[in-house]
Design a protein around this motif. Structure first.
Motif, mmCIF file in Angstrom:
data_model
loop_
_atom_site.group_PDB
_atom_site.id
_atom_site.type_symbol
_atom_site.label_atom_id
_atom_site.label_comp_id
_atom_site.label_asym_id
_atom_site.label_seq_id
_atom_site.Cartn_x
_atom_site.Cartn_y
_atom_site.Cartn_z
ATOM 1 N N ASP A 79 -14.681 96.068 98.895
ATOM 2 C CA ASP A 79 -15.676 97.137 98.787
ATOM 3 C C ASP A 79 -15.131 98.322 97.991
ATOM 4 O O ASP A 79 -15.906 99.076 97.376
ATOM 5 N N CYS A 80 -13.803 98.461 97.963
ATOM 6 C CA CYS A 80 -13.195 99.472 97.100
ATOM 7 C C CYS A 80 -13.477 99.136 95.637
ATOM 8 O O CYS A 80 -13.872 100.006 94.845
ATOM 9 N N VAL A 81 -13.292 97.863 95.275
ATOM 10 C CA VAL A 81 -13.551 97.432 93.902
ATOM 11 C C VAL A 81 -15.035 97.575 93.564
ATOM 12 O O VAL A 81 -15.394 98.040 92.477
ATOM 13 N N ALA A 82 -15.899 97.199 94.515
ATOM 14 C CA ALA A 82 -17.342 97.304 94.277
ATOM 15 C C ALA A 82 -17.759 98.754 94.089
ATOM 16 O O ALA A 82 -18.517 99.091 93.162
ATOM 17 N N GLN A 83 -17.264 99.622 94.969
ATOM 18 C CA GLN A 83 -17.602 101.035 94.848
ATOM 19 C C GLN A 83 -17.051 101.629 93.559
ATOM 20 O O GLN A 83 -17.740 102.396 92.864
ATOM 21 N N GLY A 84 -15.830 101.259 93.204
ATOM 22 C CA GLY A 84 -15.237 101.752 91.967
ATOM 23 C C GLY A 84 -16.000 101.292 90.739
ATOM 24 O O GLY A 84 -16.152 102.043 89.764
ATOM 25 N N ALA A 85 -16.496 100.056 90.778
ATOM 26 C CA ALA A 85 -17.261 99.536 89.639
ATOM 27 C C ALA A 85 -18.589 100.284 89.485
ATOM 28 O O ALA A 85 -18.980 100.670 88.372
ATOM 29 N N VAL A 86 -19.280 100.502 90.593
ATOM 30 C CA VAL A 86 -20.566 101.208 90.526
ATOM 31 C C VAL A 86 -20.379 102.636 90.047
ATOM 32 O O VAL A 86 -21.124 103.126 89.179
ATOM 33 N N SER A 87 -19.392 103.327 90.602
ATOM 34 C CA SER A 87 -19.171 104.716 90.204
ATOM 35 C C SER A 87 -18.694 104.812 88.754
ATOM 36 O O SER A 87 -19.054 105.760 88.036
ATOM 37 N N THR A 88 -17.908 103.837 88.300
ATOM 38 C CA THR A 88 -17.461 103.830 86.907
ATOM 39 C C THR A 88 -18.649 103.686 85.965
ATOM 40 O O THR A 88 -18.778 104.425 84.977
ATOM 41 N N ILE A 144 -9.901 97.798 88.349
ATOM 42 C CA ILE A 144 -10.515 98.760 89.273
ATOM 43 C C ILE A 144 -9.986 98.522 90.673
ATOM 44 O O ILE A 144 -9.891 97.378 91.137
ATOM 45 N N GLY A 145 -9.614 99.605 91.353
ATOM 46 C CA GLY A 145 -9.095 99.492 92.705
ATOM 47 C C GLY A 145 -8.619 100.838 93.228
ATOM 48 O O GLY A 145 -9.094 101.897 92.823
ATOM 49 N N TYR A 146 -7.658 100.777 94.104
ATOM 50 C CA TYR A 146 -7.129 101.966 94.786
ATOM 51 C C TYR A 146 -6.384 102.866 93.799
ATOM 52 O O TYR A 146 -5.536 102.409 93.028
ATOM 53 N N ASP A 147 -6.696 104.172 93.826
ATOM 54 C CA ASP A 147 -6.048 105.097 92.889
ATOM 55 C C ASP A 147 -5.281 106.213 93.578
ATOM 56 O O ASP A 147 -4.908 107.204 92.944
ATOM 57 N N ALA A 148 -5.035 106.062 94.880
ATOM 58 C CA ALA A 148 -4.224 107.013 95.649
ATOM 59 C C ALA A 148 -4.801 108.417 95.690
ATOM 60 O O ALA A 148 -4.122 109.371 96.053
ATOM 61 N N SER A 149 -6.080 108.565 95.309
ATOM 62 C CA SER A 149 -6.784 109.859 95.319
ATOM 63 C C SER A 149 -6.129 110.911 94.427
ATOM 64 O O SER A 149 -6.410 112.097 94.572
ATOM 65 N N ASP A 150 -5.265 110.478 93.508
ATOM 66 C CA ASP A 150 -4.692 111.433 92.564
ATOM 67 C C ASP A 150 -5.693 111.786 91.460
ATOM 68 O O ASP A 150 -5.624 112.859 90.862
ATOM 69 N N VAL A 151 -6.598 110.867 91.176
ATOM 70 C CA VAL A 151 -7.639 111.123 90.181
ATOM 71 C C VAL A 151 -9.021 110.934 90.812
ATOM 72 O O VAL A 151 -10.002 110.690 90.132
#
Length: 337
Positions: A79-88, A144-151
């Protein structure tokens, strides 16, 4: 090849709450913009049509960010990948539609080129097509995946543990964001100079989206107000760019709570800002909205007590109160032929 995952930037509860509220307001604001476009055909001018597509992108973006902030991901789950794809996709599309609006304003106001179906098709092809290609490619290559909330602020974007994550951050958003910082002010300055030179002619324009027989056919006051979209875009988005640069420099300032909050609000609130400007601060749209609410309240309170004739009179009275019966009054005051 993957690099070691850096420690996550901690997103405090108050930061998450603020960003979640911003997402919700942006979602509601974008939804209201879409709703006004659907309800009132007379408002479907070409400028507001472009604003509709921007609102759809912002609507999708706000929803995906809300889910990401709510989950506060800690790994590259499905779901992280799915959310990242949609937001991208939605975020990049928002960049392109913002630049499309600026280009439209330049062509219609400065160049005097009438808007055409071909131009709108070109906007659709670029503003939806390019983000879709980038997103599908990024997902296919598992970027697309986890970005450690740095960006980000809890949501997922480009997997920061991949070796070429900087390149993909540029392709999946930052390059277009920085390009918009350069091109939008250029368009804005050219438009502003043209408006200043043609101030006498443009001073006859009515309030935004007011279409009268004396309005010039080439442009409308909506064009003037849409100029503010690039300004708002830069003000809201600059914080994410600052954190991106700080991340590249390895600066601990990237975890500054104020900067994190500004980044979260800036990335999620464009739909809300557009709603404030083009609904709440636009007289003709605001009057229609208030008129509809007034009629709905009266019908809900008195519907069972009033006859159809009295409800019609009540509706006409509320429309008159909000200045929505000018055309009828003008017809009644004009001499009969």
């Amino acid at each position: 090849m993957h690099l070691s995952t850096p420690p996550q930037t901690q997103v405090y509860p108050f930061e998450r709450i603020v960003v979640l509220v911003s997402c919700a307001l942006s979602f509601l604001g974008s939804g209201l913009l879409v709703g006004t476009h659907a309800l009132w055909p007379e408002l479907r001018t070409r400028p507001r049509q472009l604003l509709l597509y921007l609102s759809l992108a912002d609507l999708l973006s706000a929803a995906s960010y809300f889910y990401g902030v709510l989950k506060d991901f800690a790994s590259s789950s499905w779901d992280c990948v799915a959310q990242g794809a949609v937001s991208t996709f939605a975020n990049t599309s928002s960049f392109f539609w913002t630049m499309a609006i600026a280009l439209y304003l330049y062509l219609t106001i400065v160049q005097g080129s009438p808007s055409s179906t071909a131009l709108l098709c070109f906007f659709h092809l670029v503003s939806w097509g390019v983000p879709l290609i980038i997103t599908v490619t990024a997902v296919s290559l598992k970027k697309i995946g986890y970005d450690a909330s740095d960006v980000s602020v809890g949501w997922c974007w480009i997997d920061i543990s991949t070796e070429d994550h900087v390149l993909w951050m540029l392709l999946a958003g930052k390059m277009w964001e920085i390009l918009a910082y350069v091109t939008l002010p250029i368009f804005y300055i050219l438009i502003k100079k043209h408006i200043n030179r043609a101030h006498a002619a443009l001073s006859e324009y009515r309030p935004i989206l007011s279409r009268t027989r004396t309005s010039q056919p080439r442009t409308s006051v909506a064009d003037k107000k849409l100029i503010l979209i690039p300004v708002l875009f830069i003000f809201l988005r600059i914080w994410s760019t600052i954190r991106f640069v700080l991340t590249l420099c390895g600066s601990p300032a990237v975890q500054n709570p104020l900067l994190v909050v500004l980044h979260g609000i800036g990335n999620t609130f464009q739909g809300g800002a557009n709603c404030i400007m083009f609904v709440l601060c636009t007289r003709v749209v605001r009057n229609k909205l208030l008129s509809s609410l007034c009629c709905w309240q009266r019908e809900s309170m008195d519907g069972s007590l009033q006859s159809p004739e009295s409800r019609s009179l009540s509706r006409a009275s509320s429309l008159k109160d909000w200045g929505m019966q000018d055309s009828g009054r003008e017809r009644s005051e004009s001499p009969s032929t």
